[in-house]
Design a protein around this motif. Sequence first.
Motif, PDB file in Angstrom:
ATOM      1  N   SER A  91       0.843  -1.024  -0.198  1.00  0.00           N
ATOM      2  CA  SER A  91      -0.359   0.138  -0.179  1.00  0.00           C
ATOM      3  C   SER A  91       0.481   1.082  -0.179  1.00  0.00           C
ATOM      4  O   SER A  91       1.643   1.306   1.015  1.00  0.00           O
ATOM      5  N   PRO A  92       1.103   1.521  -0.759  1.00  0.00           N
ATOM      6  CA  PRO A  92       0.490   1.681  -2.536  1.00  0.00           C
ATOM      7  C   PRO A  92       1.240   0.234  -3.046  1.00  0.00           C
ATOM      8  O   PRO A  92       2.177  -0.067  -2.806  1.00  0.00           O
ATOM      9  N   ALA A  93       0.201  -0.527  -4.390  1.00  0.00           N
ATOM     10  CA  ALA A  93       0.703  -1.855  -4.760  1.00  0.00           C
ATOM     11  C   ALA A  93       2.201  -1.658  -5.134  1.00  0.00           C
ATOM     12  O   ALA A  93       1.971  -0.514  -6.069  1.00  0.00           O
ATOM     13  N   GLU A  94       3.250  -2.997  -5.401  1.00  0.00           N
ATOM     14  CA  GLU A  94       4.602  -2.429  -6.575  1.00  0.00           C
ATOM     15  C   GLU A  94       4.252  -3.601  -6.801  1.00  0.00           C
ATOM     16  O   GLU A  94       4.196  -5.059  -6.487  1.00  0.00           O
ATOM     17  N   ALA A  95       4.681  -3.410  -7.597  1.00  0.00           N
ATOM     18  CA  ALA A  95       4.903  -5.496  -8.780  1.00  0.00           C
ATOM     19  C   ALA A  95       5.841  -5.890  -7.954  1.00  0.00           C
ATOM     20  O   ALA A  95       6.918  -5.471  -7.654  1.00  0.00           O
ATOM     21  N   LYS A  96       5.961  -6.988  -8.027  1.00  0.00           N
ATOM     22  CA  LYS A  96       7.170  -8.109  -7.293  1.00  0.00           C
ATOM     23  C   LYS A  96       7.378  -9.436  -8.077  1.00  0.00           C
ATOM     24  O   LYS A  96       8.424  -9.220  -8.362  1.00  0.00           O
ATOM     25  N   ASN A  97       7.008  -9.883  -9.007  1.00  0.00           N
ATOM     26  CA  ASN A  97       7.114 -11.138  -9.736  1.00  0.00           C
ATOM     27  C   ASN A  97       5.759 -11.327 -11.342  1.00  0.00           C
ATOM     28  O   ASN A  97       4.246 -10.758 -10.580  1.00  0.00           O
ATOM     29  N   ILE A  98       6.383 -12.500 -11.987  1.00  0.00           N
ATOM     30  CA  ILE A  98       5.038 -12.954 -12.263  1.00  0.00           C
ATOM     31  C   ILE A  98       4.593 -13.926 -11.854  1.00  0.00           C
ATOM     32  O   ILE A  98       4.520 -14.568 -10.674  1.00  0.00           O
ATOM     33  N   ASN A  99       3.339 -13.994 -12.091  1.00  0.00           N
ATOM     34  CA  ASN A  99       2.263 -14.955 -11.334  1.00  0.00           C
ATOM     35  C   ASN A  99       2.482 -16.150 -11.202  1.00  0.00           C
ATOM     36  O   ASN A  99       1.867 -17.333 -11.732  1.00  0.00           O
ATOM     37  N   ALA A 100       3.602 -16.643 -11.628  1.00  0.00           N
ATOM     38  CA  ALA A 100       3.970 -17.947 -12.191  1.00  0.00           C
ATOM     39  C   ALA A 100       3.490 -19.511 -11.112  1.00  0.00           C
ATOM     40  O   ALA A 100       3.494 -20.439 -12.042  1.00  0.00           O
ATOM     41  N   GLU A 101       3.367 -19.022 -10.009  1.00  0.00           N
ATOM     42  CA  GLU A 101       2.218 -20.841  -9.098  1.00  0.00           C
ATOM     43  C   GLU A 101       0.861 -20.583 -10.420  1.00  0.00           C
ATOM     44  O   GLU A 101       0.111 -21.631 -10.519  1.00  0.00           O
ATOM     45  N   GLY A 102       0.237 -19.613 -10.378  1.00  0.00           N
ATOM     46  CA  GLY A 102      -0.772 -19.066 -10.651  1.00  0.00           C
ATOM     47  C   GLY A 102      -1.195 -19.951 -12.203  1.00  0.00           C
ATOM     48  O   GLY A 102      -2.029 -20.522 -12.229  1.00  0.00           O
ATOM     49  N   LEU A 103       0.319 -19.603 -13.084  1.00  0.00           N
ATOM     50  CA  LEU A 103       0.503 -20.469 -14.761  1.00  0.00           C
ATOM     51  C   LEU A 103       0.284 -21.502 -14.155  1.00  0.00           C
ATOM     52  O   LEU A 103       0.045 -21.707 -15.292  1.00  0.00           O
ATOM     53  N   ARG A 104       1.297 -22.243 -13.465  1.00  0.00           N
ATOM     54  CA  ARG A 104       1.295 -23.166 -13.194  1.00  0.00           C
ATOM     55  C   ARG A 104       0.848 -24.189 -13.400  1.00  0.00           C
ATOM     56  O   ARG A 104       0.420 -25.585 -13.408  1.00  0.00           O
ATOM     57  N   ARG A 105      -0.690 -23.523 -12.067  1.00  0.00           N
ATOM     58  CA  ARG A 105      -1.639 -24.364 -11.873  1.00  0.00           C
ATOM     59  C   ARG A 105      -2.661 -24.447 -12.407  1.00  0.00           C
ATOM     60  O   ARG A 105      -3.658 -25.167 -13.286  1.00  0.00           O
ATOM     61  N   ARG A 106      -2.385 -23.772 -14.250  1.00  0.00           N
ATOM     62  CA  ARG A 106      -3.739 -23.558 -15.620  1.00  0.00           C
ATOM     63  C   ARG A 106      -2.710 -24.393 -16.588  1.00  0.00           C
ATOM     64  O   ARG A 106      -3.931 -23.525 -17.283  1.00  0.00           O
ATOM     65  N   GLY A 107      -1.953 -24.994 -16.258  1.00  0.00           N
ATOM     66  CA  GLY A 107      -1.590 -25.557 -17.065  1.00  0.00           C
ATOM     67  C   GLY A 107      -1.110 -24.681 -18.221  1.00  0.00           C
ATOM     68  O   GLY A 107      -0.459 -25.315 -19.502  1.00  0.00           O
TER      69      GLY A 107
END
Length: 256
Positions: free
Chosen positions: A184-200
């Motif tokens: 707060s305020p939001a800052e970029a941290k990385n790519i959402n790699a785990e979410g992408l792996r879960r979605r194939g």
Amino acid sequence: MIDPHAIIDPRARLAPNVQVGPWTYIGPDVEIDEGTVIASHVVIKGPTRIGKHNRIYQFSTVGEDTPDLKYKGEPTRLVIGDHNIIREGVTIHRGTIQDRHETTIGNHNLLMAYVHVGHDSVIGNHCILVNNVALAGHVHIDDWAILSGYTLVHQFCKIGAHSFSGMGSAIGKDVPAYVMVNGSPAEAKNINAEGLRRRGFSKEDIATLTRAYKVIYRRGLTLDEALQELESLVASCAPLQILLDSLKQSTRGIVR
């Protein structure tokens, strides 16, 4: 299917197998399609269109007019798709004539307890909004985004597909597709790699998207310079086009 203690306006249209719990109010110009289940103590006002096989839990208010002071009672709409889960105490407001005339929620979304969706907002498909997420008016959220609990989103922000916000994030700028933000305020941290792996997503595509993230955030390039460099990678990684599109469509600048 409809509890005798429910109040259903005769101008509402409900499919024959819609279930409505006690002390729920459904007003005029509300249309609810087959298989939708509405718990007790829910308020639904129109014009509102609710699709098939949704589940709306107790104490939610769906289709109320907006508190935006520009709103003067004009006929605006709420449209909700199919297979959404709207948990306890959620509030969803209709649109305004100053923008889209309509608030829109797609399919297969989960809105957890006490989420607020402001006027003229758009939520895509397969999104998860965790408890107490609050969207100001005019917010656009693309498919598969996840907003953790107590995330706040400023009006007119765009949240890209497959992005992720950490708990308590305060988002005041656009979040590109696939990007994780926090703070707060939001800052970029990385790519959402785990979410992408879960979605194939393939390892190769995740690697390319991670490389793209570094081009945007780690090289000190302007956004135009980063876009120019990333255009050459689209041929080898189709999902990259979604990231590029979200960058090009940004109107508030991106979270950095």
